[in-house]
Motif scaffolding. Structure first.
Motif, mmCIF file in Angstrom:
data_model
loop_
_atom_site.group_PDB
_atom_site.id
_atom_site.type_symbol
_atom_site.label_atom_id
_atom_site.label_comp_id
_atom_site.label_asym_id
_atom_site.label_seq_id
_atom_site.Cartn_x
_atom_site.Cartn_y
_atom_site.Cartn_z
ATOM 1 N N ASP A 10 0.835 -1.202 0.000
ATOM 2 C CA ASP A 10 0.000 0.000 0.000
ATOM 3 C C ASP A 10 0.872 1.255 0.000
ATOM 4 O O ASP A 10 1.994 1.255 0.522
ATOM 5 C CB ASP A 10 -0.918 0.020 1.223
ATOM 6 N N ARG A 11 0.326 2.320 -0.570
ATOM 7 C CA ARG A 11 1.054 3.596 -0.663
ATOM 8 C C ARG A 11 1.429 4.100 0.732
ATOM 9 O O ARG A 11 2.543 4.558 0.940
ATOM 10 C CB ARG A 11 0.178 4.640 -1.405
ATOM 11 N N SER A 12 0.530 4.017 1.699
ATOM 12 C CA SER A 12 0.824 4.535 3.042
ATOM 13 C C SER A 12 1.982 3.763 3.691
ATOM 14 O O SER A 12 2.849 4.348 4.342
ATOM 15 C CB SER A 12 -0.416 4.465 3.929
ATOM 16 N N ILE A 13 2.023 2.455 3.478
ATOM 17 C CA ILE A 13 3.125 1.657 4.023
ATOM 18 C C ILE A 13 4.417 1.992 3.287
ATOM 19 O O ILE A 13 5.487 2.109 3.906
ATOM 20 C CB ILE A 13 2.794 0.153 3.931
ATOM 21 N N ALA A 19 10.220 6.853 4.731
ATOM 22 C CA ALA A 19 10.614 7.764 5.817
ATOM 23 C C ALA A 19 11.605 7.085 6.760
ATOM 24 O O ALA A 19 12.574 7.706 7.197
ATOM 25 C CB ALA A 19 9.375 8.234 6.576
ATOM 26 N N LEU A 20 11.369 5.834 7.074
ATOM 27 C CA LEU A 20 12.295 5.104 7.945
ATOM 28 C C LEU A 20 13.641 4.897 7.269
ATOM 29 O O LEU A 20 14.691 4.947 7.910
ATOM 30 C CB LEU A 20 11.701 3.748 8.348
ATOM 31 N N ALA A 21 13.621 4.639 5.980
ATOM 32 C CA ALA A 21 14.854 4.351 5.242
ATOM 33 C C ALA A 21 15.718 5.593 5.084
ATOM 34 O O ALA A 21 16.933 5.471 4.908
ATOM 35 C CB ALA A 21 14.521 3.753 3.879
ATOM 36 N N THR A 22 15.136 6.783 5.157
ATOM 37 C CA THR A 22 15.929 8.002 5.008
ATOM 38 C C THR A 22 16.670 8.367 6.291
ATOM 39 O O THR A 22 17.568 9.203 6.267
ATOM 40 C CB THR A 22 15.046 9.195 4.595
ATOM 41 N N ARG A 30 16.703 -4.062 4.593
ATOM 42 C CA ARG A 30 16.954 -4.508 5.966
ATOM 43 C C ARG A 30 15.710 -4.311 6.822
ATOM 44 O O ARG A 30 15.358 -5.180 7.628
ATOM 45 C CB ARG A 30 18.138 -3.744 6.558
ATOM 46 N N LEU A 31 15.021 -3.177 6.680
ATOM 47 C CA LEU A 31 13.810 -2.907 7.459
ATOM 48 C C LEU A 31 12.700 -3.912 7.142
ATOM 49 O O LEU A 31 12.066 -4.467 8.054
ATOM 50 C CB LEU A 31 13.308 -1.484 7.187
ATOM 51 N N VAL A 32 12.463 -4.141 5.857
ATOM 52 C CA VAL A 32 11.412 -5.083 5.460
ATOM 53 C C VAL A 32 11.783 -6.495 5.900
ATOM 54 O O VAL A 32 10.939 -7.253 6.396
ATOM 55 C CB VAL A 32 11.161 -5.013 3.936
#
Length: 134
Positions: A10-13, A19-22, A30-32
């Motif tokens: 989804d676009r919101s995810i 935002a987290l990756a920046t 890594r986050l996913v």
């Protein structure tokens, strides 16, 4: 070894992931990967929790029954002791023979309780040990 995946989210995810990756040290892969690993691990632990829940519920019910039984026994004992102390006249101080008999009876009572507990025999209810008799 890492495997490339093409996923639709989804676009919101996607925006939240961006935002987290920046952030410093951020990396989408890594986050996913970490989020997916956590989610899969929780699913496995949920199955274990579901299996244990039945056993824990049963143990809780058994503990409640034991607690109730202990309360009944303690209340019965306290009422009996109160009644016995109310209806029994105290012995005169000069009656040493009666006091000696009372001590002997008490020692016999304590010994009998010890034997009953050690053998598993019970006065009320079914015997719980080998060679138990009423």
């Amino acid at each position: 070894m890492k495997v490339r995946q093409n996923l639709y989210i989804d676009r919101s995810i996607s925006d939240a992931l961006e935002a987290l990756a920046t952030a410093p040290g951020g990396n989408k892969s890594r986050l996913v990967n970490a989020a997916l690993a956590d989610w899969l691990e929780r699913r496995g632990s949920k199955k274990i929790d579901d299996l244990l829940k039945v056993r824990l519920d049963r143990m809780s019910r058994e503990q409640d029954r034991i607690r109730r039984d202990i309360e009944v026994v303690l209340e019965s004992l306290s009422l009996f002791v109160r009644y016995q102390l109310t209806v029994t006249a105290p012995l005169p101080d000069a009656d040493s023979a009666a006091r000696a008999i009372g001590r002997e009876r008490f020692e016999a009572f304590v010994s009998q309780v010890g034997r009953q507990l050690a053998s598993g025999a019970r006065t009320l209810g079914p015997p719980t040990g080998e060679g138990a008799s009423s």
